[in-house]
Design a protein around this motif. Structure first.
Motif, mmCIF file in Angstrom:
data_model
loop_
_atom_site.group_PDB
_atom_site.id
_atom_site.type_symbol
_atom_site.label_atom_id
_atom_site.label_comp_id
_atom_site.label_asym_id
_atom_site.label_seq_id
_atom_site.Cartn_x
_atom_site.Cartn_y
_atom_site.Cartn_z
ATOM 1 N N SER A 439 69.314 33.856 16.020
ATOM 2 C CA SER A 439 68.307 33.722 15.007
ATOM 3 C C SER A 439 68.942 34.019 13.619
ATOM 4 N N LEU A 440 69.709 35.269 13.469
ATOM 5 C CA LEU A 440 70.241 35.476 12.229
ATOM 6 C C LEU A 440 71.460 34.401 11.908
ATOM 7 N N ALA A 441 72.245 34.010 12.975
ATOM 8 C CA ALA A 441 73.365 32.858 12.528
ATOM 9 C C ALA A 441 72.551 31.510 12.191
ATOM 10 N N GLY A 442 71.079 31.294 12.554
ATOM 11 C CA GLY A 442 70.584 30.124 11.967
ATOM 12 C C GLY A 442 69.904 30.217 10.976
ATOM 13 N N SER A 443 69.846 31.419 10.435
ATOM 14 C CA SER A 443 69.172 31.606 9.087
ATOM 15 C C SER A 443 69.977 31.078 7.865
ATOM 16 N N THR A 444 69.389 30.875 6.829
ATOM 17 C CA THR A 444 69.990 30.503 5.453
ATOM 18 C C THR A 444 70.580 31.737 4.814
ATOM 19 N N THR A 445 70.334 32.778 5.019
ATOM 20 C CA THR A 445 70.594 34.140 4.270
ATOM 21 C C THR A 445 71.634 34.861 4.878
ATOM 22 N N VAL A 446 71.978 34.777 6.152
ATOM 23 C CA VAL A 446 72.854 35.438 7.053
ATOM 24 C C VAL A 446 73.934 34.669 7.653
ATOM 25 N N SER A 447 75.211 34.717 7.376
ATOM 26 C CA SER A 447 76.424 33.974 7.722
ATOM 27 C C SER A 447 76.435 34.379 9.288
ATOM 28 N N ALA A 448 77.004 33.572 10.230
ATOM 29 C CA ALA A 448 77.420 33.688 11.465
ATOM 30 C C ALA A 448 78.134 35.040 11.700
ATOM 31 N N SER A 449 79.235 35.221 10.771
ATOM 32 C CA SER A 449 80.022 36.476 10.888
ATOM 33 C C SER A 449 79.093 37.740 10.881
ATOM 34 N N HIS A 450 78.385 37.620 9.595
ATOM 35 C CA HIS A 450 77.469 38.653 9.599
ATOM 36 C C HIS A 450 76.478 38.853 10.641
ATOM 37 N N ALA A 451 76.022 37.992 11.170
ATOM 38 C CA ALA A 451 75.211 37.858 12.411
ATOM 39 C C ALA A 451 75.711 38.592 13.476
ATOM 40 N N VAL A 452 77.014 38.412 13.951
ATOM 41 C CA VAL A 452 77.461 39.047 14.969
ATOM 42 C C VAL A 452 77.853 40.624 14.689
ATOM 43 N N GLY A 453 78.270 40.779 13.404
ATOM 44 C CA GLY A 453 78.383 42.342 13.061
ATOM 45 C C GLY A 453 77.227 42.982 13.143
ATOM 46 N N ILE A 454 76.062 42.416 12.688
ATOM 47 C CA ILE A 454 74.726 43.091 12.627
ATOM 48 C C ILE A 454 74.026 43.349 14.174
ATOM 49 N N THR A 455 74.302 42.232 14.939
ATOM 50 C CA THR A 455 74.030 42.457 16.522
ATOM 51 C C THR A 455 75.066 43.438 17.137
ATOM 52 N N ALA A 456 76.154 43.484 16.702
ATOM 53 C CA ALA A 456 77.249 44.699 17.657
ATOM 54 C C ALA A 456 76.548 46.122 16.904
ATOM 55 N N ILE A 457 76.237 46.462 15.859
ATOM 56 C CA ILE A 457 75.885 47.544 15.162
ATOM 57 C C ILE A 457 74.357 47.975 16.072
ATOM 58 N N VAL A 458 73.615 47.146 16.418
ATOM 59 C CA VAL A 458 72.396 47.271 16.962
ATOM 60 C C VAL A 458 72.624 47.557 18.338
ATOM 61 N N GLU A 459 73.501 46.895 18.863
ATOM 62 C CA GLU A 459 73.768 47.015 20.355
ATOM 63 C C GLU A 459 74.725 48.602 20.454
ATOM 64 N N GLY A 460 75.447 48.935 19.390
ATOM 65 C CA GLY A 460 75.984 50.168 19.585
ATOM 66 C C GLY A 460 75.076 51.287 19.603
ATOM 67 N N VAL A 461 74.201 51.189 18.749
ATOM 68 C CA VAL A 461 73.015 52.329 18.451
ATOM 69 C C VAL A 461 72.213 52.331 19.835
ATOM 70 N N THR A 462 72.091 51.074 20.650
ATOM 71 C CA THR A 462 71.521 51.067 21.869
ATOM 72 C C THR A 462 72.246 51.786 22.988
ATOM 73 N N VAL A 463 73.436 51.728 22.861
ATOM 74 C CA VAL A 463 74.526 52.178 23.963
ATOM 75 C C VAL A 463 74.288 53.774 23.543
ATOM 76 N N LEU A 464 74.382 54.070 22.294
ATOM 77 C CA LEU A 464 74.014 55.629 22.217
ATOM 78 C C LEU A 464 72.933 56.218 22.654
ATOM 79 N N ALA A 465 71.978 55.648 22.570
ATOM 80 C CA ALA A 465 70.800 56.021 23.417
ATOM 81 C C ALA A 465 70.708 56.177 24.816
ATOM 82 N N ALA A 466 71.647 55.159 25.398
ATOM 83 C CA ALA A 466 71.993 55.269 26.891
ATOM 84 C C ALA A 466 72.575 56.537 27.123
ATOM 85 N N SER A 467 73.453 56.898 26.376
ATOM 86 C CA SER A 467 74.232 58.203 26.635
ATOM 87 C C SER A 467 73.394 59.419 26.761
#
Length: 475
Positions: A439-467
């Motif tokens: 969804s982020l990569a297909g938007s007109t305001t976020v580049s594909a590279s920024h999309a993967v960066g944002i997704t990775a950060i969100v996932e990292g926070v989720t892993v922290l919750a798993a800890s």
């Protein structure tokens, strides 16, 4: 309502020798190779996604269903597969599931369009669900003491490490393009391995005790649509701009899971055998471990899916190049998974959540490194390798410590519940984090590279919750 079958005389397996005999090692090799095939099939297709998109003209949602369709069937039917193993014998069900998995792999390799491939992927998942629950039960019955702990560590390492190996192997197979098979090779590779296992397994696997286990068809009938109502809108929603039906389906999924819990109580009161039986759920640390594994695999499965697309579609790497970039993570993960017992036992309870914290931090760092479209260099590979250590020091020991505490009588159902959560986590991760990225990569305001960066950060926070969950589960 359960099925009734004519009761056959039970056949009792010979008592297991301490686990160090050649026969025990042969049993472990056979069942873990079957487990390995089933596990890597959840991720081996990730690297083949761009080739599938071109060859089959598949949409993003179609690709997600190809990846997750296998895991949906696998996850939903795992506990039932464990029950069938107790009822018909672990060897019989392992061989039956292996045969179906092998045939379905051949059919996937020959599929001519996206819908057909999705159907055959579901059949692969059904075969895995019949085969994989038998692995834990056979380990519990054939191994004792320290050898059982080592076997369980290998089992846990195969479950989690197989997903990383799948990424690497997928890249090698697609790039090799043997006989022009391209992406089809990631499925066809299972066929010769499956045939060899089918030839040798009957002589190696023991004949085990058969018991009259009831099947929870009512629970299965409610759980299956609930899972589909959760996953399908997550997969299709971003491409269709989240129409009303997706939100209705998600609400219905929540109601379905509540209904499943009520059905399970009803089955229990009627003297049946619910999929998630109370005595199994009360096993030490099982619920917390299941929740932790679900959260971890949600991020891990989503991360592998997103990275496979980013490396090839955004950065333009070949399938082989993209697959080999997972090698440092695969090596460090394997080393940590197979050697964590060398760490003093008094530190294990701290080591597991600490490993997840390390994985979370490195995932956030990776997101920051990738958000500007950077290529993979020595720094990124180093971070990837450290991430593998973090996951290896948490997933495998958590699985091994919990399963090692489970009584033999509950082994089949407990392993089914744990692996169900692992697979459901993978499905939800691919669907949810995959949708976020696409969804982020297909938007007109976020580049594909920024999309993967944002997704990775969100996932990292989720892993922290798993800890946090892991810290409680590891006590």
């Amino acid at each position: 309502m359960t099925q009734s079958l004519t009761k056959s005389p039970p056949t009792v397996a010979a008592p297991a020798v301490a686990g160090s005999s050649r026969r025990s090692l042969a049993i472990l090799a056979v069942i873990l190779l079957g487990q390995f095939m089933a596990v890597i099939d959840a991720s081996i297709v990730n690297v083949a996604i761009p080739a599938m998109r071109t060859s089959l003209h598949a949409s993003g949602s179609g690709l997600q269903l190809i990846v997750s369709g296998y895991v949906i069937a696998y996850a939903v039917l795992l506990v039932t597969g464990a029950r069938l193993g107790d009822r018909f014998g672990q060897r019989t069900m392992f061989l039956t599931g292996l045969a179906l998995f092998t045939i379905a792999s051949l059919a996937c390799g020959l599929a001519w369009n996206t819908p057909v491939l999705i159907i055959f992927r579901f059949l692969q998942g059904i075969g895995s669900a019949a085969m994989i629950p038998q692995v834990m039960t056979l380990i519990q019955r054939e191994f004792t003491g320290n050898t059982r702990a080592r076997a369980l560590s290998a089992y846990a390492a195969v479950i989690s490490g197989g997903m990383v190996v799948g990424q690497i192997l997928g890249g090698l197979i697609v790039s090799a393009d043997l006989a022009g098979t391209s992406w089809r090779g990631v499925f066809l590779v299972n066929v010769p391995i499956g045939l060899v296992l089918l030839a040798v397994a009957p002589a190696i696997l023991p004949v085990t005790v058969r018991t009259e286990r009831k099947l929870d068809l009512a629970g299965l009938a409610v759980l299956t649509p609930a899972v589909l109502l959760l996953v399908v809108p997550l997969v299709l929603g971003h491409e269709q701009d989240w129409p009303v039906w997706t939100w209705i389906a998600l609400a219905a999924a929540a109601a379905g899971f509540v209904g499943f819990l009520r059905v399970e109580r009803w089955v229990h009161k009627r003297g049946g055998a619910p999929l998630f039986a109370d005595q199994v759920l009360r096993a030490p640390g099982l619920i917390l471990t299941a929740a932790t594994l679900f959260t971890v695999m949600c991020t891990f499965g989503g991360w592998l899916f997103v990275m496979a697309i980013h490396l090839q579609s955004t950065l333009g790497y070949t399938a082989l190049h993209a697959g080999l970039l997972f090698l440092p993570m695969g090596i460090t993960f394997a080393l940590a998974s197979l050697n964590w017992q060398r760490i003093p036992e008094r530190l294990h309870a701290t080591m597991i959540p600490a490993g997840l914290v390390l994985a979370a931090v490195t995932m956030v760092i990776m997101g920051l490194l990738l958000r500007d479209g950077a290529d993979f260099g020595p720094l990124e590979l180093t971070v990837f390798g450290i991430m593998g250590i973090g996951f290896g020091l948490s997933f495998s020991p958590l699985m091994a410590r919990t399963t090692g505490k489970i009584p033999l009588a509950l082994a089949a159902d407990a392993s089914g519940i744990l692996v169900t959560n692992v697979q459901l986590g993978t499905v939800v991760g691919i669907a949810s984090f995959g949708s976020v990225f696409l969804s982020l990569a297909g938007s007109t305001t976020v580049s594909a590279s920024h999309a993967v960066g944002i997704t990775a950060i969100v996932e990292g926070v989720t892993v922290l919750a798993a800890s946090v969950l892991a810290a409680r589960a590891a006590r």
